[in-house]
Design an enzyme around this catalytic site. Structure first.
Site, mmCIF file in Angstrom:
data_model
loop_
_atom_site.group_PDB
_atom_site.id
_atom_site.type_symbol
_atom_site.label_atom_id
_atom_site.label_comp_id
_atom_site.label_asym_id
_atom_site.label_seq_id
_atom_site.Cartn_x
_atom_site.Cartn_y
_atom_site.Cartn_z
ATOM 1 C CB ALA A 1 -8.037 -5.730 0.695
ATOM 2 C CG ASP B 1 4.497 1.248 5.760
ATOM 3 O OD1 ASP B 1 4.553 2.466 6.028
ATOM 4 O OD2 ASP B 1 3.784 0.796 4.849
ATOM 5 N N GLY C 1 -10.892 -2.422 -0.321
ATOM 6 C CA GLY C 1 -9.860 -1.385 -0.279
ATOM 7 C C GLY C 1 -8.676 -1.766 -1.153
ATOM 8 C CE LYS D 1 -3.870 -7.128 2.994
ATOM 9 N NZ LYS D 1 -2.884 -6.109 2.993
ATOM 10 N N GLY E 1 -1.612 -3.921 -3.798
ATOM 11 C CA GLY E 1 -2.616 -4.975 -3.790
ATOM 12 C C GLY E 1 -4.035 -4.494 -3.627
ATOM 13 N N GLY F 1 -4.330 -1.083 -1.607
ATOM 14 C CA GLY F 1 -3.078 -0.485 -1.192
ATOM 15 C C GLY F 1 -2.323 -0.131 -2.456
HETATM 16 N N1 ATP Z 1 -7.844 -7.783 7.049
HETATM 17 C C1 ATP Z 1 -8.573 -6.740 6.715
HETATM 18 N N2 ATP Z 1 -9.784 -6.541 7.250
HETATM 19 C C2 ATP Z 1 -10.530 -5.478 6.920
HETATM 20 N N3 ATP Z 1 -10.156 -4.536 6.047
HETATM 21 C C3 ATP Z 1 -8.957 -4.665 5.476
HETATM 22 C C4 ATP Z 1 -8.096 -5.766 5.773
HETATM 23 N N4 ATP Z 1 -6.966 -5.645 5.071
HETATM 24 C C5 ATP Z 1 -7.104 -4.521 4.364
HETATM 25 N N5 ATP Z 1 -8.286 -3.926 4.591
HETATM 26 C C6 ATP Z 1 -8.804 -2.679 3.994
HETATM 27 O O1 ATP Z 1 -8.313 -2.618 2.684
HETATM 28 C C7 ATP Z 1 -7.527 -1.448 2.521
HETATM 29 C C8 ATP Z 1 -6.348 -1.783 1.630
HETATM 30 O O2 ATP Z 1 -5.501 -2.673 2.319
HETATM 31 P P1 ATP Z 1 -4.056 -3.049 1.818
HETATM 32 O O3 ATP Z 1 -3.397 -3.799 2.899
HETATM 33 O O4 ATP Z 1 -4.162 -3.678 0.484
HETATM 34 O O5 ATP Z 1 -3.383 -1.681 1.600
HETATM 35 P P2 ATP Z 1 -2.915 -0.549 2.615
HETATM 36 O O6 ATP Z 1 -2.384 -1.174 3.830
HETATM 37 O O7 ATP Z 1 -4.036 0.445 2.814
HETATM 38 O O8 ATP Z 1 -1.830 0.154 1.751
HETATM 39 P P3 ATP Z 1 -0.355 -0.322 1.491
HETATM 40 O O9 ATP Z 1 -0.367 -1.782 1.225
HETATM 41 O O10 ATP Z 1 0.061 0.485 0.327
HETATM 42 O O11 ATP Z 1 0.335 0.022 2.769
HETATM 43 C C9 ATP Z 1 -7.126 -1.023 3.927
HETATM 44 O O12 ATP Z 1 -6.923 0.345 4.004
HETATM 45 C C10 ATP Z 1 -8.295 -1.473 4.752
HETATM 46 O O13 ATP Z 1 -9.299 -0.472 4.734
#
Ligand code: ATP
Length: 527
Positions: free
Chosen positions: A219, A327, A212, A234, A217, A214
């Protein structure tokens, strides 16, 4: 009319581009946009992965519309009496166009463009419904609201979920249960001593696919060869300063935290370009948002109450560590396969460590400080004149000084507390409002988007419509009451997490065992 009364921003001397850069520094970063587009095609990401979507052209077009006073005026003038767009207009005018205020996160800007999209494309059906309702039965509504409010506030003040109607017994029980709770929490925190965070080397890890993205970043899963443990790495998408800052902040916060309902930080990894990456636990069940809105997943009330209780527990812990999440939303909570929910994504959170009399420097300090605060809270239970238990949360001298400062406006607008949207001073209670919106999402399996979740003109929850449209008869009444109380416009009326957490725990227990909690649970005080 809202537009006319708002002061016009000093935009005339700026070009469209410079204005966009000023207010949306990240969003129009070309290299980043290119990267986004590139990875978007390669990795099948949805708009949602970017926290709102919209392509660059659309974005720039919308930005120039927002920042162009004439355009704005002509667009809104012919609808002078149409109050339906009140909060979109208000939000955009005050926070996107006002140079005195900043949106440090482009995602908020992206969401704001979606707000504007609502204005341009259609008037929100929910809000239209709201105003029609207001016109047809304003007096009725006032009566209902007053009535609901009274009953709700009595519920908020009363923690007597499971007790006979005897105030002395109630109070003793409440104090006892708060003390028990405090001890349990202190115990559960203290078992998590600060483990040494590792700095991993790339050759220790097997790199898996991107799961995924964000705004800042990416992930991806990684497996620790030694143990086979799967983690999530991340990494920043760009070397952009702001993205790096957000990442550093996230690590600063995460490394301090250890709680079963908070995403666990594993360590750091420096890649060959010295770009920082960090590793966290892999949570296999995906985001809470996906679970809630995937209607093929059956969600019992017990399950939903447990989700709510888990988030409240994580947030209680966070607030006890003097951290405001800022957030909190359903995309930033992850669901384990066991069904347990963890709060994640601390890039926008605010740590208040400026009180030198109780600065936690290690995890043990945090544990001590937070349990001390819980003790403080637990002993400050008083009785109101009507026999209800009022939980007063005392604050330290420094906390009082520090509280309700004018911090930056950050976060995701649909979940944002009214005081933050209005640019007023705010404190940790903005998280309670966001939690309230999440509870509404959980209860009604409804999106937080105001097109679906009915809101009021002052950025609150439209309680009447929410009840009418999204609360099924079998939903525990107290669950709805807690959601509504958390969405209160007045921060003072929102129950702190150290209060709502035990409420939700008791409710979950009641639903699980089928044991009725009290007269309140029978709905006598609520319906
Ligand atoms: N620890 C984790 N375990 C499983 N999936 C994860 C984890 N962290 C992130 N993800 C997946 O990756 C996606 C992107 O995560 P990330 O934290 O980079 O961004 P976000 O939280 O969706 O957006 P933003 O950082 O803009 O708030 C998430 O929506 C989730 O589906």
């Amino acid at each position: 009319m809202i537009v006319e009364t708002c002061s016009n921003p000093p935009v005339s001397s700026m070009t469209n581009n410079s204005r966009q850069k000023k207010y949306f520094p990240m969003q129009i970063n070309k290299s980043m946009t290119k990267q986004n587009n590139h990875s978007s095609t390669n990795q099948n990401r949805t708009d949602d992965d970017y926290g709102g979507g919209g392509n660059e052209n659309e974005y720039i077009e919308i930005c120039s519309k927002i920042t162009n006073g004439d355009n704005r005026k002509s667009r809104f003038n012919h609808r002078e009496n149409d109050s339906n767009r009140w909060w979109f207009v208000n939000f955009i005018q005050q926070f996107i166009v006002d140079p005195k205020r900043t949106l440090t996160r482009s995602r908020s800007a992206t969401d704001a463009t979606r707000f504007l999209g609502h204005i341009q494309k259609r008037i929100s059906p929910a809000i239209r419904y709201d105003s029609a309702f207001e016109e047809s039965s304003s007096s009725n509504k006032r009566r209902n609201n007053d009535c609901t409010h009274d009953k709700l506030s009595s519920f908020v003040r009363t923690r007597s979920l499971s007790l006979p109607d005897d105030s002395t017994y109630n109070v003793n029980h409440q104090i006892l249960s708060l003390q028990r709770r405090s001890q349990t929490l202190a115990r559960s925190s203290s078992v998590h001593d600060l483990h040494p965070h590792e700095v991993f080397r790339a050759n220790e890890l097997d790199f898996g696919p991107v799961i995924g993205q964000g705004f800042y970043g990416i992930a991806r899963t990684v497996t620790l060869r030694k143990t086979g443990q799967i983690m999530v790495m991340k990494e920043t998408k760009t070397l952009d300063k702001e993205a790096q800052k957000i990442f550093v902040k996230e690590v600063q916060v995460l490394k301090r935290l250890k709680h079963p309902n908070v995403l666990n930080f594993m360590g750091l990894l420096l890649d060959k370009d010295n770009q920082m990456c960090f590793l966290v636990d892999y949570i296999a069940g995906g985001t809470l948002k996906n679970v809630i809105h995937d209607l093929s997943i059956p969600l019992t009330w017990l399950k939903r109450l447990r989700y709510a209780k888990d988030i409240a527990a994580g947030m209680e812990y966070l607030h006890s560590c003097n951290i405001i999440h800022r957030d909190l939303n359903s995309s930033n909570c992850l669901v384990k396969t066991s069904g347990q929910v963890v709060v994640a994504d601390f890039g926008l959170s605010r740590i208040n460590l400026d009180d030198d009399d109780d600065v936690p420097t290690t995890m043990n300090d945090i544990t001590l400080t937070s349990s001390f605060r819980r003790e403080q809270r637990s002993t400050s239970t008083t009785i109101s004149s009507n026999g209800n238990v009022v939980v007063v949360r005392p604050k330290t001298r420094r906390q009082l000084l520090r509280d309700r400062q004018r911090y930056t406006v950050v976060g995701s607008p649909y979940w944002m507390a009214p005081e933050m949207l209005k640019g007023q001073c705010y404190d940790e209670r903005v998280d309670i409002f966001s939690f309230g919106i999440m509870l509404c999402e959980i209860i009604g399996r409804v999106q937080a988007d105001p097109d679906y979740l009915p809101r009021t003109q002052d950025f609150g929850l439209n309680v009447h419509l929410f009840n009418q449209k999204y609360c099924s008869k079998d939903c525990p009444k107290q669950f709805i009451a807690i959601a509504i109380a958390c969405c209160d416009i007045k921060p003072d009326s929102r129950p702190a997490f150290c209060v709502s957490h035990p409420w939700l725990e008791a409710l979950a227990l009641s639903v699980e065992t089928g044991v009725c909690l009290s007269s309140t649970s029978n709905g006598e005080n609520l319906s």
